[in-house]
Design a protein around this motif. Structure first.
Motif, PDB file in Angstrom:
ATOM      1  N   THR A  93      12.343  26.038 -24.061  1.00  0.00           N
ATOM      2  CA  THR A  93      13.824  26.481 -23.991  1.00  0.00           C
ATOM      3  C   THR A  93      13.511  28.221 -24.123  1.00  0.00           C
ATOM      4  O   THR A  93      12.382  28.680 -24.306  1.00  0.00           O
ATOM      5  N   ASN A 118      22.767  22.997 -24.878  1.00  0.00           N
ATOM      6  CA  ASN A 118      21.565  22.086 -24.557  1.00  0.00           C
ATOM      7  C   ASN A 118      21.326  21.139 -25.654  1.00  0.00           C
ATOM      8  O   ASN A 118      20.603  20.108 -25.060  1.00  0.00           O
ATOM      9  N   THR A 151      18.403  21.439 -18.953  1.00  0.00           N
ATOM     10  CA  THR A 151      19.540  20.713 -19.132  1.00  0.00           C
ATOM     11  C   THR A 151      20.669  21.316 -18.411  1.00  0.00           C
ATOM     12  O   THR A 151      21.761  20.704 -18.279  1.00  0.00           O
TER      13      THR A 151
HETATM   14  P1  IMP Z   1      17.143  24.412 -21.383  1.00  0.00           P
HETATM   15  O1  IMP Z   1      17.036  24.627 -22.745  1.00  0.00           O
HETATM   16  O2  IMP Z   1      18.453  23.697 -20.894  1.00  0.00           O
HETATM   17  O3  IMP Z   1      16.753  25.776 -20.822  1.00  0.00           O
HETATM   18  O4  IMP Z   1      15.954  23.581 -21.115  1.00  0.00           O
HETATM   19  C1  IMP Z   1      14.464  23.864 -21.155  1.00  0.00           C
HETATM   20  C2  IMP Z   1      13.682  22.703 -21.697  1.00  0.00           C
HETATM   21  O5  IMP Z   1      14.170  22.343 -22.959  1.00  0.00           O
HETATM   22  C3  IMP Z   1      14.043  21.344 -21.201  1.00  0.00           C
HETATM   23  O6  IMP Z   1      12.718  20.567 -20.802  1.00  0.00           O
HETATM   24  C4  IMP Z   1      14.975  20.510 -21.790  1.00  0.00           C
HETATM   25  O7  IMP Z   1      15.155  19.088 -21.496  1.00  0.00           O
HETATM   26  C5  IMP Z   1      14.595  20.801 -22.998  1.00  0.00           C
HETATM   27  N1  IMP Z   1      15.728  20.836 -24.178  1.00  0.00           N
HETATM   28  C6  IMP Z   1      16.929  21.556 -24.099  1.00  0.00           C
HETATM   29  N2  IMP Z   1      17.271  21.172 -25.024  1.00  0.00           N
HETATM   30  C7  IMP Z   1      17.027  20.142 -25.578  1.00  0.00           C
HETATM   31  C8  IMP Z   1      17.215  19.352 -26.762  1.00  0.00           C
HETATM   32  O8  IMP Z   1      18.268  19.488 -27.504  1.00  0.00           O
HETATM   33  N3  IMP Z   1      16.428  17.975 -26.921  1.00  0.00           N
HETATM   34  C9  IMP Z   1      15.382  17.977 -26.159  1.00  0.00           C
HETATM   35  N4  IMP Z   1      15.093  18.632 -25.177  1.00  0.00           N
HETATM   36  C10 IMP Z   1      15.713  19.828 -24.992  1.00  0.00           C
END
Ligand code: IMP
Length: 432
Positions: free
Chosen positions: A236, A38, A127
């Motif tokens: 996250t 991510n 993501t």
């Molecule tokens: P996940 O990490 O894919 O589960 O996403 C959860 C939340 O964290 C979402 O709002 C994503 O856009 C955000 N997110 C995850 N990784 C990043 C990163 O590296 N930069 C900015 N936002 C992130």
């Protein structure tokens, strides 16, 4: 013991990759300890851009060892794609990239599950890399580790165990994403290539620290996306704050000497969730265009707004920051007035601490301090004294609000566009 940590203080994308890359000059080992693909860490070296998702940002320094720690969740197809891209740029990762045998794998079922869950109501705007489902399985004790994957029989047994649970809870997943033999057929091709990189990285890191090798822990995402200290549930699934560095690397807390935080001179967020200082309409678009604010992993436009002093102080406290690095100051050139939120008005109450509840954050009206801006372009400036007085005043106010020294100010993507801050007489070093 010479161990330092770099963390994001906002909702990720603070520019940590560049800072870790710079500090890697001085580090013997760089460690990712949480998150997974991510993350998108952008490095610009000699005009060439490299975006890393899983591999630590120290990889461009040929003598630096890089570790993907036990707290990371990783997808093998993504890992090898990244390694192939690095190889095509002449970056040799052999014998210096180490992966924890305790790290958990992102499996095809995880991505399928997340694609299903993120449709419609209840979406977080993730993501879609399978991060949440992989961490959920880890906590539910049905995850699959890198160590298990290395042994085909152990891998098939772990997949079969996971399948039993999966079918009880989510009967509708595609067969190819949960059938152990089909998953093995997709992933087994990576086994031999992965094997030489896998070791007990926690053991290695503590041994290296005792030998005085300089270790840099590289956070991904940011404190406001931390599953405990962020804007839950729009976060996250890992601990992106300082505590996560110990659990996710195996380095005990008392071995860590220094914790540095990175903040943009303004704020961005990708995905859903509250963002009190967000700028709407044309104002938001202007900042997005000036900062090139599009996700390095998903390409999504980032939401943009003013710096949030409450959120920053929250991050300083949670992480016990020793210093701050302010990035993208150059992006604010041309603004007549620049703002920082120093309190929220919420239900007739004046809040000066970042609140936990989504309700409070959604209803919060920022109370701003305004600063005169500057018109000069900053990207060729290399010394604190060259910066316009108004820019220096703005940075000085960030120092006052947070009560933390400003180590560096970044005024461009390139390595050299980094100015030692007013608090810094000497070069920032990893460790003492
Ligand atoms: P996940 O990490 O894919 O589960 O996403 C959860 C939340 O964290 C979402 O709002 C994503 O856009 C955000 N997110 C995850 N990784 C990043 C990163 O590296 N930069 C900015 N936002 C992130």
């Amino acid at each position: 013991m010479p161990v330092s940590m770099i963390l994001g203080t906002q909702w990720g994308d603070e520019g940590k990759g560049k800072i870790v890359d710079l500090l890697s000059d001085d580090a013997d080992v760089v460690v990712r300890f949480q998150g997974g693909p991510n993350a998108g860490h952008t490095l610009v070296v000699d005009g060439e851009t490299t975006v890393l998702h899983l591999v630590p940002s120290g990889i461009l320094h040929p003598k630096t060892d890089c570790v993907i720690g036990n707290g990371v969740v990783l997808n093998l197809d993504g890992l090898f794609q990244e390694l192939d891209e690095l190889k095509s740029k002449g970056v040799n990762t052999e014998g210096r990239l180490w992966i924890s045998d305790r790290a958990h794998l992102i499996l095809p079922g995880h991505r399928a599950l997340e694609a299903h869950e993120e449709q419609g109501a209840g979406a977080v705007g993730t993501t879609l890399r399978g991060i949440g489902p992989a961490y959920r399985d880890k906590m539910a004790r049905i995850g699959v580790t890198v160590g298990e994957f290395l042994n085909k029989e152990a891998f098939l047994t772990a997949l079969a165990r996971q399948r039993v649970w999966r079918e009880r809870l989510v009967p509708s997943l595609p067969e190819e994403s949960i059938d152990p033999d089909q998953v093995e057929a997709q992933m087994g091709v990576y086994r031999d290539r992965l094997k030489p990189m896998v070791r007990d990285t926690g053991l290695a890191l503590v041994q290296w620290a005792k030998q005085d090798r300089r270790i840099l822990l590289e956070g991904a995402q940011g404190t406001l996306l931390d599953v405990d200290h962020g804007t839950y549930p729009f976060v996250t699934s890992s601990n992106a704050s300082a505590g996560g560095a110990c659990t996710g690397s195996g380095i005990p807390p008392r071995m860590i000497d220094r914790v540095l935080g990175v903040t943009k001179a303004y704020t961005t967020r990708v995905g859903l969730g509250p963002f009190p200082t967000e700028l709407g309409g044309e104002e938001g678009e202007k900042l997005r265009a000036a900062g090139g604010e599009f996700g390095a992993t998903t390409g999504r436009p980032r939401r943009c707004g003013w710096l949030d002093g409450l959120a920053l102080r929250h991050a300083v406290r949670i992480n016990g920051l020793d210093g701050l690095i302010v990035t993208k100051l150059d992006v604010l050139s041309g603004y007549e007035t620049i703002k920082i939120a120093t309190a929220y008005q919420c239900d007739g109450e004046l809040l000066t601490e970042f609140p936990a509840g989504i309700g409070a954050l959604e209803g919060a009206e920022p109370v701003y301090e305004s600063f005169p801006g500057w018109s000069e372009s900053l990207d060729s400036m290399r010394h604190w004294d060259e910066l316009p007085q108004t820019a220096r005043n703005f940075v000085a106010r960030i120092k006052e609000i947070t009560d933390v020294p400003i180590h560096w100010v970044s005024v461009g993507q390139a390595r050299e566009a980094t100015i030692p801050g007013p608090s810094l007489e000497t070069k920032v070093r990893v460790g003492r």
